[in-house]
Scaffold this motif. Structure first.
Motif, PDB file in Angstrom:
ATOM      1  N   LEU A  21       0.827  -1.211   0.000  1.00 38.83           N
ATOM      2  CA  LEU A  21       0.000   0.000   0.000  1.00 38.83           C
ATOM      3  C   LEU A  21       0.859   1.258   0.000  1.00 38.83           C
ATOM      4  N   ILE A  22       1.871   1.306   0.871  1.00 36.99           N
ATOM      5  CA  ILE A  22       2.758   2.468   0.926  1.00 36.99           C
ATOM      6  C   ILE A  22       3.477   2.646  -0.405  1.00 36.99           C
ATOM      7  N   ALA A  23       3.938   1.551  -0.992  1.00 34.12           N
ATOM      8  CA  ALA A  23       4.647   1.618  -2.272  1.00 34.12           C
ATOM      9  C   ALA A  23       3.738   2.171  -3.368  1.00 34.12           C
ATOM     10  N   LEU A  24       2.489   1.721  -3.406  1.00 33.58           N
ATOM     11  CA  LEU A  24       1.556   2.195  -4.423  1.00 33.58           C
ATOM     12  C   LEU A  24       1.230   3.674  -4.232  1.00 33.58           C
ATOM     13  N   ILE A  25       1.130   4.100  -2.979  1.00 34.30           N
ATOM     14  CA  ILE A  25       0.887   5.525  -2.708  1.00 34.30           C
ATOM     15  C   ILE A  25       2.067   6.369  -3.172  1.00 34.30           C
ATOM     16  N   LEU A  26       3.283   5.944  -2.817  1.00 34.31           N
ATOM     17  CA  LEU A  26       4.482   6.678  -3.238  1.00 34.31           C
ATOM     18  C   LEU A  26       4.581   6.736  -4.759  1.00 34.31           C
ATOM     19  N   ARG A  27       4.256   5.638  -5.397  1.00 36.65           N
ATOM     20  CA  ARG A  27       4.332   5.570  -6.855  1.00 36.65           C
ATOM     21  C   ARG A  27       3.343   6.546  -7.500  1.00 36.65           C
ATOM     22  N   GLY A  28       2.123   6.552  -6.997  1.00 36.88           N
ATOM     23  CA  GLY A  28       1.130   7.468  -7.541  1.00 36.88           C
ATOM     24  C   GLY A  28       1.503   8.927  -7.342  1.00 36.88           C
ATOM     25  N   VAL A  29       1.998   9.251  -6.144  1.00 34.70           N
ATOM     26  CA  VAL A  29       2.426  10.624  -5.870  1.00 34.70           C
ATOM     27  C   VAL A  29       3.605  11.002  -6.765  1.00 34.70           C
ATOM     28  N   ALA A  30       4.518  10.062  -6.972  1.00 38.25           N
ATOM     29  CA  ALA A  30       5.697  10.334  -7.796  1.00 38.25           C
ATOM     30  C   ALA A  30       5.309  10.659  -9.237  1.00 38.25           C
ATOM     31  N   PHE A  31       4.362   9.910  -9.794  1.00 35.59           N
ATOM     32  CA  PHE A  31       3.904  10.197 -11.151  1.00 35.59           C
ATOM     33  C   PHE A  31       3.345  11.616 -11.249  1.00 35.59           C
ATOM     34  N   GLU A  32       2.624  12.032 -10.213  1.00 37.95           N
ATOM     35  CA  GLU A  32       1.984  13.343 -10.243  1.00 37.95           C
ATOM     36  C   GLU A  32       2.968  14.492  -9.997  1.00 37.95           C
ATOM     37  N   TYR A  33       3.960  14.265  -9.126  1.00 41.56           N
ATOM     38  CA  TYR A  33       4.798  15.367  -8.655  1.00 41.56           C
ATOM     39  C   TYR A  33       6.156  15.452  -9.346  1.00 41.56           C
ATOM     40  N   ARG A  34       6.532  14.435 -10.094  1.00 43.43           N
ATOM     41  CA  ARG A  34       7.872  14.414 -10.688  1.00 43.43           C
ATOM     42  C   ARG A  34       8.149  15.645 -11.540  1.00 43.43           C
ATOM     43  N   GLY A  35       7.174  16.077 -12.304  1.00 46.55           N
ATOM     44  CA  GLY A  35       7.402  17.208 -13.210  1.00 46.55           C
ATOM     45  C   GLY A  35       6.973  18.558 -12.670  1.00 46.55           C
ATOM     46  N   LYS A  36       6.704  18.639 -11.372  1.00 44.02           N
ATOM     47  CA  LYS A  36       6.221  19.897 -10.801  1.00 44.02           C
ATOM     48  C   LYS A  36       7.328  20.926 -10.594  1.00 44.02           C
ATOM     49  N   ARG A  37       8.584  20.468 -10.540  1.00 41.96           N
ATOM     50  CA  ARG A  37       9.708  21.399 -10.375  1.00 41.96           C
ATOM     51  C   ARG A  37      10.811  21.046 -11.358  1.00 41.96           C
ATOM     52  N   ASP A  38      11.429  22.055 -11.907  1.00 47.52           N
ATOM     53  CA  ASP A  38      12.528  21.841 -12.849  1.00 47.52           C
ATOM     54  C   ASP A  38      13.833  21.753 -12.069  1.00 47.52           C
ATOM     55  N   ASP A  39      13.976  20.629 -11.365  1.00 47.90           N
ATOM     56  CA  ASP A  39      15.121  20.432 -10.480  1.00 47.90           C
ATOM     57  C   ASP A  39      15.566  18.976 -10.603  1.00 47.90           C
ATOM     58  N   PRO A  40      16.807  18.720 -11.054  1.00 44.76           N
ATOM     59  CA  PRO A  40      17.271  17.333 -11.224  1.00 44.76           C
ATOM     60  C   PRO A  40      17.210  16.508  -9.939  1.00 44.76           C
ATOM     61  N   VAL A  41      17.545  17.116  -8.795  1.00 47.24           N
ATOM     62  CA  VAL A  41      17.515  16.387  -7.528  1.00 47.24           C
ATOM     63  C   VAL A  41      16.079  16.002  -7.171  1.00 47.24           C
ATOM     64  N   TRP A  42      15.161  16.934  -7.376  1.00 51.78           N
ATOM     65  CA  TRP A  42      13.739  16.689  -7.141  1.00 51.78           C
ATOM     66  C   TRP A  42      13.275  15.485  -7.958  1.00 51.78           C
ATOM     67  N   ARG A  43      13.622  15.461  -9.237  1.00 51.97           N
ATOM     68  CA  ARG A  43      13.190  14.368 -10.109  1.00 51.97           C
ATOM     69  C   ARG A  43      13.885  13.053  -9.749  1.00 51.97           C
ATOM     70  N   LEU A  44      15.129  13.140  -9.292  1.00 50.11           N
ATOM     71  CA  LEU A  44      15.849  11.930  -8.918  1.00 50.11           C
ATOM     72  C   LEU A  44      15.140  11.205  -7.780  1.00 50.11           C
ATOM     73  N   TRP A  45      14.713  11.942  -6.766  1.00 57.27           N
ATOM     74  CA  TRP A  45      14.044  11.308  -5.636  1.00 57.27           C
ATOM     75  C   TRP A  45      12.696  10.726  -6.038  1.00 57.27           C
ATOM     76  N   TRP A  46      11.975  11.392  -6.917  1.00 57.83           N
ATOM     77  CA  TRP A  46      10.708  10.837  -7.392  1.00 57.83           C
ATOM     78  C   TRP A  46      10.950   9.632  -8.300  1.00 57.83           C
ATOM     79  N   ASP A  47      12.052   9.632  -9.043  1.00 59.42           N
ATOM     80  CA  ASP A  47      12.395   8.453  -9.844  1.00 59.42           C
ATOM     81  C   ASP A  47      12.648   7.245  -8.936  1.00 59.42           C
ATOM     82  N   ARG A  48      13.312   7.502  -7.825  1.00 57.26           N
ATOM     83  CA  ARG A  48      13.548   6.413  -6.872  1.00 57.26           C
ATOM     84  C   ARG A  48      12.236   5.916  -6.280  1.00 57.26           C
ATOM     85  N   ALA A  49      11.307   6.833  -6.030  1.00 51.21           N
ATOM     86  CA  ALA A  49       9.998   6.437  -5.512  1.00 51.21           C
ATOM     87  C   ALA A  49       9.237   5.600  -6.534  1.00 51.21           C
TER      88      ALA A  49
END
Length: 341
Positions: A91-119
């Motif tokens: 359940l936690i993994a699916l929540i993180l995955r869904g949030v990551a899809f939504e938030y990955r492109g919200k900021r133009d920051d490589p570090v920001w995207r890296l952490w969402w990629d890991r999620a």
């Protein structure tokens, strides 16, 4: 055929739909870090390939869980209490995955995207592994007392058969995702996906063969032998088709593989829904775990009305977004799009 058996079959079909559709989602998420360098367009291509459909695919899980709760409340109670920690991690993994899809492109920051990629990677790989462990334990059986309370410890759930089941689903879904990427994308991602499919097959084929053979010999029934053979032939054929760059055929054969494998598991389980290794008399069966006929009748009419609508909607969404995804199409899209690009 009584309604309890019909709903056991219906729940099996819902899990088939979930593993076929969400299976390639998990595979794409697991492979995404290997589809391109950090913050590259190629990673966005991989994400966008499932962007329009990943959340609709999860409806099958919600429906399967809801149907289990309504049709087999005793099964639901024992399963979700006895497997609490693995299901909570899923359940936690699916929540993180869904949030990551939504938030990955919200900021133009490589570090920001890296952490969402890991999620995205964790949110895809962890459920792909844990679903295999859970279902292997359901088929194998767990320690359960006369009150249908699961007494097995967390360590007991990570037995060799269950771990092989987890490796099978993880590698099989990764292969499924690689074939889907080669079918759905073009350019560098398509090339990398083809290579990933062949490499993943080196693990998926022997793992799936060993797991299905173990399942059949230890828990299977006579009529499930053809399903084991079908799964094996479809998997080998899918790998051969992927090697020959016939992506459509390869994807169809992967669907057949997962379908035959899931039917084998549920067929091996029937008429139990959760066997007890403490005493077979303590096992939950289709009959003693089901709801009353009145409840099952209402559920049947609801399914007759709404299931065709769900299938039509999902079929329509796949048809609308049937074109291949490329770097050119991705760079022309809005960064605020739901796919996370």
């Amino acid at each position: 055929m009584d309604l309890a058996v019909i709903w056991f079959i219906a729940i099996s079909v819902l899990w088939i739909g979930y593993f076929v559709l969400e299976g390639f989602d998990f595979g794409v998420g697991t492979l995404m870090p290997f589809m391109g360098r950090r913050d590259s367009v190629d990673r966005r291509v991989a994400i966008n390939s499932i962007g329009p459909v990943w959340d609709a695919n999860e409806v099958w899980l919600i429906t399967a869980g809801g149907a289990t709760f309504a049709a087999f409340p005793a099964w639901y109670a024992s399963l979700f209490s006895g497997f609490y920690l693995p299901l909570f991690v899923i359940l936690i993994a699916l929540i993180l995955r869904g949030v990551a899809f939504e938030y990955r492109g919200k900021r133009d920051d490589p570090v920001w995207r890296l952490w969402w990629d890991r999620a995205i990677f964790f949110g895809s790989a962890a459920p792909a592994l844990l679903w295999g462990i859970v279902f292997a334990n359901v088929v194998r059986g767990v320690a359960m007392d006369a009150d249908h309370i699961v007494t097995a410890s967390l360590v007991d759930l990570f037995n060799p058969y269950a771990l092989l089941g987890g490796l099978t689903t993880l590698s099989l879904f990764t292969l499924h995702g690689a074939v889907f990427l080669s079918l759905k994308t073009d350019g560098p991602v398509r090339v990398r996906a083809r290579a990933a499919a062949l490499r993943t097959a080196c693990v998926a084929v022997p793992a799936a063969a060993a797991f299905l053979l173990w399942t059949q010999l230890a828990h299977g029934q006579a009529w499930t032998w053809p399903l084991v053979a079908l799964a094996a032939l479809a998997l080998v054929g899918g790998v051969a088709a992927a090697r020959a760059r016939r992506e459509g055929l390869a994807f169809g054969l992967m669907v057949a593989t997962i379908l035959a494998a899931v039917v084998t598991l549920f067929g091996s389980l029937f008429p139990d829904v959760l066997p007890s290794t403490t005493d077979p008399a303590f096992s939950l069966t289709v009959e003693n775990a089901s709801s009353a006929d009145y409840t099952l009748t209402i559920m049947t009419w609801v399914a007759v009305v709404f299931l065709p609508l769900v299938l039509l909607y999902q079929g329509w969404s796949y048809w609308v977004f049937r074109k291949r995804v490329t770097g050119a199409t991705v760079t022309g899209e809005s960064v605020a799009q739901r796919s996370g690009a």
